[in-house]
Structure formats: C-alpha cells, structure tokens
Design an enzyme around this catalytic site. Sequence first.
Site, PDB file in Angstrom:
ATOM      1  N   THR A  13      61.571  55.006   9.153  1.00  0.00           N
ATOM      2  CA  THR A  13      60.531  54.986  10.197  1.00  0.00           C
ATOM      3  C   THR A  13      60.086  53.561  10.503  1.00  0.00           C
ATOM      4  O   THR A  13      59.842  53.202  11.666  1.00  0.00           O
ATOM      5  CB  THR A  13      59.314  55.805   9.734  1.00  0.00           C
ATOM      6  OG1 THR A  13      59.750  57.095   9.325  1.00  0.00           O
ATOM      7  CG2 THR A  13      58.294  55.940  10.848  1.00  0.00           C
ATOM      8  N   THR A  14      59.987  52.733   9.475  1.00  0.00           N
ATOM      9  CA  THR A  14      59.533  51.353   9.633  1.00  0.00           C
ATOM     10  C   THR A  14      60.476  50.537  10.514  1.00  0.00           C
ATOM     11  O   THR A  14      60.073  49.532  11.096  1.00  0.00           O
ATOM     12  CB  THR A  14      59.396  50.692   8.247  1.00  0.00           C
ATOM     13  OG1 THR A  14      58.510  51.487   7.452  1.00  0.00           O
ATOM     14  CG2 THR A  14      58.834  49.290   8.329  1.00  0.00           C
TER      15      THR A  14
ATOM     16  N   TYR B  67      57.103  67.685  13.765  1.00  0.00           N
ATOM     17  CA  TYR B  67      56.671  68.310  15.015  1.00  0.00           C
ATOM     18  C   TYR B  67      56.773  69.838  15.005  1.00  0.00           C
ATOM     19  O   TYR B  67      55.877  70.534  15.468  1.00  0.00           O
ATOM     20  CB  TYR B  67      57.456  67.749  16.215  1.00  0.00           C
ATOM     21  CG  TYR B  67      56.904  68.194  17.553  1.00  0.00           C
ATOM     22  CD1 TYR B  67      55.738  67.626  18.061  1.00  0.00           C
ATOM     23  CD2 TYR B  67      57.527  69.184  18.294  1.00  0.00           C
ATOM     24  CE1 TYR B  67      55.213  68.046  19.278  1.00  0.00           C
ATOM     25  CE2 TYR B  67      57.016  69.617  19.504  1.00  0.00           C
ATOM     26  CZ  TYR B  67      55.862  69.047  19.989  1.00  0.00           C
ATOM     27  OH  TYR B  67      55.342  69.466  21.188  1.00  0.00           O
TER      28      TYR B  67
ATOM     29  N   TYR C  60      62.001  63.300   1.784  1.00  0.00           N
ATOM     30  CA  TYR C  60      60.923  62.370   2.137  1.00  0.00           C
ATOM     31  C   TYR C  60      59.748  63.153   2.711  1.00  0.00           C
ATOM     32  O   TYR C  60      59.838  63.727   3.799  1.00  0.00           O
ATOM     33  CB  TYR C  60      61.472  61.353   3.148  1.00  0.00           C
ATOM     34  CG  TYR C  60      60.477  60.337   3.667  1.00  0.00           C
ATOM     35  CD1 TYR C  60      59.280  60.049   3.027  1.00  0.00           C
ATOM     36  CD2 TYR C  60      60.764  59.620   4.843  1.00  0.00           C
ATOM     37  CE1 TYR C  60      58.400  59.114   3.520  1.00  0.00           C
ATOM     38  CE2 TYR C  60      59.891  58.679   5.345  1.00  0.00           C
ATOM     39  CZ  TYR C  60      58.710  58.424   4.685  1.00  0.00           C
ATOM     40  OH  TYR C  60      57.836  57.493   5.191  1.00  0.00           O
TER      41      TYR C  60
ATOM     42  N   ARG D  11      52.915  61.728   9.222  1.00  0.00           N
ATOM     43  CA  ARG D  11      53.799  61.596  10.387  1.00  0.00           C
ATOM     44  C   ARG D  11      54.416  62.929  10.813  1.00  0.00           C
ATOM     45  O   ARG D  11      54.683  63.144  11.991  1.00  0.00           O
ATOM     46  CB  ARG D  11      54.912  60.585  10.091  1.00  0.00           C
ATOM     47  CG  ARG D  11      54.433  59.141  10.015  1.00  0.00           C
ATOM     48  CD  ARG D  11      55.609  58.195   9.860  1.00  0.00           C
ATOM     49  NE  ARG D  11      55.204  56.803   9.793  1.00  0.00           N
ATOM     50  CZ  ARG D  11      55.023  56.005  10.832  1.00  0.00           C
ATOM     51  NH1 ARG D  11      55.189  56.480  12.056  1.00  0.00           N
ATOM     52  NH2 ARG D  11      54.674  54.746  10.667  1.00  0.00           N
TER      53      ARG D  11
ATOM     54  N   LYS E 162      60.860  60.796  -2.008  1.00  0.00           N
ATOM     55  CA  LYS E 162      59.935  59.746  -1.596  1.00  0.00           C
ATOM     56  C   LYS E 162      58.661  60.468  -1.187  1.00  0.00           C
ATOM     57  O   LYS E 162      58.619  61.158  -0.168  1.00  0.00           O
ATOM     58  CB  LYS E 162      60.503  58.927  -0.429  1.00  0.00           C
ATOM     59  CG  LYS E 162      59.545  57.832   0.065  1.00  0.00           C
ATOM     60  CD  LYS E 162      60.107  57.104   1.282  1.00  0.00           C
ATOM     61  CE  LYS E 162      59.104  56.071   1.797  1.00  0.00           C
ATOM     62  NZ  LYS E 162      59.569  55.423   3.061  1.00  0.00           N
TER      63      LYS E 162
ATOM     64  N   ILE F 180      59.630  53.034  -2.408  1.00  0.00           N
ATOM     65  CA  ILE F 180      60.282  52.533  -1.198  1.00  0.00           C
ATOM     66  C   ILE F 180      59.156  51.945  -0.370  1.00  0.00           C
ATOM     67  O   ILE F 180      58.310  52.666   0.151  1.00  0.00           O
ATOM     68  CB  ILE F 180      61.049  53.631  -0.446  1.00  0.00           C
ATOM     69  CG1 ILE F 180      62.236  54.098  -1.287  1.00  0.00           C
ATOM     70  CG2 ILE F 180      61.526  53.115   0.910  1.00  0.00           C
ATOM     71  CD1 ILE F 180      63.033  55.246  -0.677  1.00  0.00           C
TER      72      ILE F 180
END
Length: 290
Positions: A47-48, A110, A136, A141, A164, A206
Amino acid sequence: MNDFLTGTGVALVTPFNQDGSIDFEGLTNLVNYCIDGNVEYLVALGTTAEVATLSKHEKKEVLDCIIKTNNKRLPIVIGIGGNNTKQLIEEITTTDLQDFAAILSVVPYYSKPSQEGIYQHYKAIAAVAPLPIIIYNVPGRTVVNMSAETTLRLASDPNICAIKEATGDIVQVLKILAGRPEGFKVISGDDELALPLVTAGGDGVISVVGQGFPSEFSEMVRLGLRAQNKEAYAIHFDLIKPTEYAFAEGNPPGIKSILKAKGVCESYVRLPLQQATPELEKKIIDFVKS
C-alpha cells in the site's frame, strides 16, 4: 524456510518525479539506503508504494528496478492483493515470481466479507500460490477486521507462513501469539507497536518508518528479539516523534517527506494523495537535522 521474516522488512515507497513519472534514480537510492541500513528484507508493491495508482506496466518497471538494484542481497516480498478472488488467483499464477520469497496479500477490501469469506478467500489463493503467503490484516484500510480466530484457522495451512497484523489491537495480537502453530510468523504492521509485539514473542515488523531510519529501526527490533529491552526501548522512544510525523497526514506523504529530508528521494505523490504540508515538512526537517 521463512526465517528471513524475522526482523525488519520495509514497505518501499514508489518515488515520483514532479511530472508524476516514476523516479527510478530515487527508487535505486532507496533500495540501497535500506540495504546499507541492515534491514532484513524488502517489501515491494505494498500500500505504501501507492500501488493503486500504478499501471500494470509501471508495476513491472518498479519490480525490475528493485530486483536489479537489490541484486539478490536481500529477500524480496511482493504485494499481490485484491477483493476479486478469481482475478487475484489469475494474477498470482501468471506473474513471474522467481525473484521473490513470499507474497503479501491484504484482506479483501471494500466488499466487507464475513470471517468465513475471508477464510475461503485465503484458502483459495494459498492452494495455487507458488510462494508462501503472508496474510495482511489492516482494517483501517479494508474496513473489515480478520479476527484472531480466523487468523489461527489459516495458520494451519502449510502455504500460509505469517500474518502482518495492523489492527493496532495488542489484545488481538496476543491471542494470535498464544495460539499460533510452530513456524507461523507474527509480524507487526504498526510501527508504533513493533517493539511491544516483538517483546511479547512476535517475529518483527514490516515497517513504513523503517525505510526512513533503517539502521535505527532494524537495530531496535534486533535488540527486542534478543530481549535487550532497555536498549531497544531507548531507540523506540527516539523514534516516537518521526513515527508520528510519518502518519500525521496519511501514508506515504509523511515518510516521503522524511526520505526527502534525508536526501534519498523526492516527496512527490500521486492524486488523490497530497504532499505533506509545509508545516509538517518543517517539523520533519527540524527533526532530521537535530
């Protein structure tokens, strides 16, 4: 097989030029900076990395640059996630994964699936993936939280090697640590909770902030893994302020501003994100130069 997941991985940003194109020189600098800072592994296209704004061709270019610069020095984890299970399976099975050590795959976003839906999603991709899967969980998010119970159900799958965990909920983390099978890694996805997770028995992090301060962050985690808590927390306390700055205006504008202040790459982002405000940039510059 997955011992490389012990310690600090860094979720690499994608540097951009002012015109919005990918800054490959900045990306090369970043990879070398993290490797020189003694992190244990690299994470590409998370995502980063603003992966939602990258085209298929750009993703390949980013991966090629990271692979070439890394030159087999560190393991690389690739982010491949989504909320269309069938499409995700196709992407995993058609992507050349020979240069990667594991796949990081986010809880479907979503759609707000049930716990059983999350479980079946991961079982489906684990059944076809040629690499171990790091699940993850980041409900901030994805909107939905994968429970500790679902995580532990998935932990028994031989092709799911780690989680994660980025709920910010230390109780949930402790439940996973208490019930995990041998060999299943628990990795922090929250920089501010990385050290508490490690000292509770977790395996590492992470990190976003870790790419801005790779030497300090990775040494903090290594000290925590060795139960040298006094020394580890001394570093942790020094990193509280830059960690706040890194996420004050979302991710990755803050960490990109830190990397700019460090001389690693520029701080440009793509819409809908905005660069860090001048007020935040000043705080970051003052901290870096102090």
